[in-house]
Structure formats: C-alpha cells, structure tokens
Design a protein around this motif. Structure first.
Motif, mmCIF file in Angstrom:
data_model
loop_
_atom_site.group_PDB
_atom_site.id
_atom_site.type_symbol
_atom_site.label_atom_id
_atom_site.label_comp_id
_atom_site.label_asym_id
_atom_site.label_seq_id
_atom_site.Cartn_x
_atom_site.Cartn_y
_atom_site.Cartn_z
ATOM 1 N N UNK A 59 16.455 -31.674 -6.652
ATOM 2 C CA UNK A 59 15.907 -31.006 -6.178
ATOM 3 C C UNK A 59 14.196 -32.279 -5.730
ATOM 4 N N UNK A 60 14.436 -33.266 -7.351
ATOM 5 C CA UNK A 60 14.224 -34.289 -7.277
ATOM 6 C C UNK A 60 13.787 -34.962 -6.040
ATOM 7 N N UNK A 61 15.086 -35.216 -5.342
ATOM 8 C CA UNK A 61 14.870 -35.592 -4.380
ATOM 9 C C UNK A 61 15.502 -34.969 -3.193
ATOM 10 N N UNK A 62 15.349 -34.457 -2.622
ATOM 11 C CA UNK A 62 15.033 -33.269 -1.705
ATOM 12 C C UNK A 62 13.565 -33.044 -1.653
ATOM 13 N N UNK A 63 12.715 -32.707 -2.154
ATOM 14 C CA UNK A 63 11.413 -32.375 -1.972
ATOM 15 C C UNK A 63 10.504 -33.727 -2.100
ATOM 16 N N UNK A 64 11.440 -35.149 -3.119
ATOM 17 C CA UNK A 64 10.565 -36.109 -2.027
ATOM 18 C C UNK A 64 10.805 -36.319 -0.697
ATOM 19 N N UNK A 65 11.850 -35.668 -0.084
ATOM 20 C CA UNK A 65 11.784 -36.068 1.240
ATOM 21 C C UNK A 65 11.602 -35.512 2.320
ATOM 22 N N UNK A 66 10.915 -34.556 1.817
ATOM 23 C CA UNK A 66 10.898 -33.378 2.496
ATOM 24 C C UNK A 66 9.223 -33.386 2.903
ATOM 25 N N UNK A 67 8.534 -33.883 1.169
ATOM 26 C CA UNK A 67 7.187 -33.941 1.127
ATOM 27 C C UNK A 67 6.328 -34.801 1.361
ATOM 28 N N UNK A 68 7.578 -36.384 1.909
ATOM 29 C CA UNK A 68 6.795 -37.329 1.830
ATOM 30 C C UNK A 68 6.280 -38.052 2.926
ATOM 31 N N UNK A 69 5.879 -37.077 3.938
ATOM 32 C CA UNK A 69 4.528 -36.953 5.246
ATOM 33 C C UNK A 69 3.785 -36.471 4.941
ATOM 34 N N UNK A 70 3.978 -35.569 3.759
ATOM 35 C CA UNK A 70 1.903 -34.997 2.871
ATOM 36 C C UNK A 70 1.857 -36.049 1.940
ATOM 37 N N UNK A 71 1.951 -36.892 1.498
ATOM 38 C CA UNK A 71 1.929 -37.581 0.186
ATOM 39 C C UNK A 71 1.648 -37.361 -1.073
ATOM 40 N N UNK A 72 3.292 -36.269 -0.861
ATOM 41 C CA UNK A 72 4.151 -35.843 -2.209
ATOM 42 C C UNK A 72 4.971 -36.405 -2.756
ATOM 43 N N UNK A 73 4.607 -37.233 -3.931
ATOM 44 C CA UNK A 73 5.274 -37.923 -4.008
ATOM 45 C C UNK A 73 6.092 -37.319 -5.399
ATOM 46 N N UNK A 110 2.523 -41.374 -12.317
ATOM 47 C CA UNK A 110 1.794 -40.217 -11.575
ATOM 48 C C UNK A 110 0.364 -41.448 -10.859
ATOM 49 N N UNK A 111 0.740 -43.072 -11.646
ATOM 50 C CA UNK A 111 -0.400 -43.445 -10.860
ATOM 51 C C UNK A 111 -0.536 -44.019 -9.666
ATOM 52 N N UNK A 112 -1.912 -43.851 -8.785
ATOM 53 C CA UNK A 112 -2.016 -44.123 -7.602
ATOM 54 C C UNK A 112 -1.395 -45.237 -6.725
ATOM 55 N N UNK A 113 -1.034 -46.687 -7.950
ATOM 56 C CA UNK A 113 -0.171 -47.840 -8.192
ATOM 57 C C UNK A 113 0.891 -47.424 -7.438
ATOM 58 N N UNK A 114 1.323 -46.584 -7.568
ATOM 59 C CA UNK A 114 3.369 -46.422 -7.225
ATOM 60 C C UNK A 114 3.145 -44.962 -6.175
ATOM 61 N N UNK A 115 2.118 -45.015 -5.431
ATOM 62 C CA UNK A 115 2.541 -44.725 -4.209
ATOM 63 C C UNK A 115 3.918 -44.403 -3.067
ATOM 64 N N UNK A 116 4.531 -45.870 -3.649
ATOM 65 C CA UNK A 116 5.645 -45.631 -2.146
ATOM 66 C C UNK A 116 7.114 -45.425 -3.264
#
Length: 253
Positions: free
Chosen positions: A170-184, A232-238
């Motif tokens: 679920x973590x992997x799929x939601x990460x892909x689905x929501x990447x364009x919204x900048x939700x990590x 959760x650190x903003x610096x790990x945005x990638x």
C-alpha cells in the motif's frame, strides 16, 4: 541535513496511548509539530498531552476507534479545528493475531484486517483528500513489520504478517498515485521491539529468542526516532514509496 524542525506542521498519530505510538508522538512534539494523539484509551492520551505540554510542546487528545470510518473523519475534523490541516500522518496502531491461522476466530480475523490494513488505508485517503483540496504537501509514515519479509513455521502470526505485507505494498502504490500531489508515503518495518504488543509474545516464548540474534538485544522505542524524523523531514522530499527495515540484523534476508 541539519536538525529536523517541524514547527508549523500538524501530525496525527494513531495508537498513541502506548509503546511506539507514544514515542512517535513525543518525538514529533519535541521537534516542533503540533500533535493530535488518537487511541481508544483516552485516559492514557490525557496523561501524554500533559507530558508533552510539560516539555513545552503542543498536543490534543482525540478518542478514535479505527474500525469506525465515521470516527476517522471526525478525528481529522477535530485535528483541523485544534491546529489546522494535518500534514503528517503516522499510521502506527495495530494488533497481533497471536495464534496459528487455522485457530483464529472470525472476530479476530476481522479485527486484525480492519485495524492493520483497512484503517491505515482509510486514514491515509482521508488525509490525502484534504491535502489535495488544499494543494498542500504531506508525509505519511506507515508501520509495517519484518514479518512482511520473513516467516518461520513457529511464528504463529500469519494473518498479522500478511496485513503488514499489505501495508508495504500500500505504501508503494499510494506513493506513486500521490507523488504528483507532493504527498510522500513511506513505511518502517521494525524488528522485535519492546512494546505493549510484543509483551504477550514474550510472555509465551520468553526472551531467550534474542540469543539467536547477532547482537542479542531487543529494540527500544526511541531507536526508531531517527528513522521517523528522516521520513517526515521536509528535506527528504525525494524519498517516497520505500519501506525501511529497522531490526538490528535480527531477521534473515
């Protein structure tokens, strides 16, 4: 990357009344986040609110039965009323099956699936809807388990392990689905840590299990602080769609 500063962030932690959830909540508060503490045992939450306030942090308690979808929506409403839009979600709450699969009652099966998989899906999507509408970024950290990666004939946790494998995916799929919204969306897979959940297991098998591990020790809740803060650190945005195993080399790979 310097010290993590979460000032201005709003975090919601499930299962915050004890164990890892309590530690996560305190760690987030100590780094500046306003924390919404959720669990069924409200008396423990009230005590934690006081403890966080004594350290200069901000927290509120919100009763939450994760098996009730309406209660999940209400928890986010309450969080917004107290602090604003939730932009950090820690899906920590979980329960163990503590038996072999063929011996589980239907009631236990439903409780484990609803709490360990359905609830994190519902909390994550509820948060994402609100962030997407507000056009704000966010961080979700799910709690998986090394049981998602390894299993033994005597483990007696087949359903629990399956739900935690589901959390990883679920973590992997939601990460892909929501990447364009900048939700990590990321996950942590702890090994054997000392917590309220593992007390029952250790009562059954004893702590001799640690002699089979290279370093012969159990994890302490604060050992996960650095991993949590990294995610959760903003610096790990990638960093998104990953599951970090934190087990001291206890389990086979």
């Amino acid at each position: 990357m310097g010290a993590v500063d979460l000032t201005g962030k709003v975090a919601l932690v499930t299962g915050a009344s004890a164990g890892l959830g309590r530690q996560f909540a305190q760690t987030l508060a100590r780094t500046g986040a306003a924390v919404v503490l959720t669990a069924r045992r409200t008396e423990r939450l009230d005590e934690l609110v006081a403890a966080i306030a004594a350290e200069g942090g901000k927290a509120v308690a919100q009763p939450l039965d994760l098996r009730d979808p309406a209660a999940i929506v209400a928890a986010f409403d309450a969080a917004e009323k107290a602090f604003g839009t939730v932009d950090i979600l820690i899906n920590n709450a979980g329960i163990a099956d503590a038996n072999f699969a063929a011996r589980l009652s239907l009631e236990t099966i439903d409780a484990v699936i609803d709490t360990n998989f359905r609830a994190p899906f519902l909390t994550a999507t509820e948060m994402a809807r609100r962030l997407i509408a507000a056009e704000r970024p966010g961080r979700i950290v799910n709690l998986s388990s090394v049981g998602a990666f390894t299993y033994a004939p005597t483990s007696s946790a087949a359903l629990y392990s399956a739900t935690k494998a589901g959390i990883k995916r679920l973590t992997e799929t939601l990460a892909i689905e929501w990447a364009k919204f900048h939700i990590n969306v990321n996950a942590i897979a702890p090994g054997m840590f000392l917590s309220e959940m593992t007390e029952g297991y250790l009562d059954r098998v004893g702590d001799g299990v640690k002699k089979f591990w290279p370093r012969g020790r159990f994890g302490q809740p604060d050992y996960l602080d650095s991993t949590l803060l990294y995610l959760v650190d903003p610096a790990s945005h990638f960093v998104t769609g990953t599951c970090i195993i934190v087990d001291d080399g206890q389990m086979n790979r």
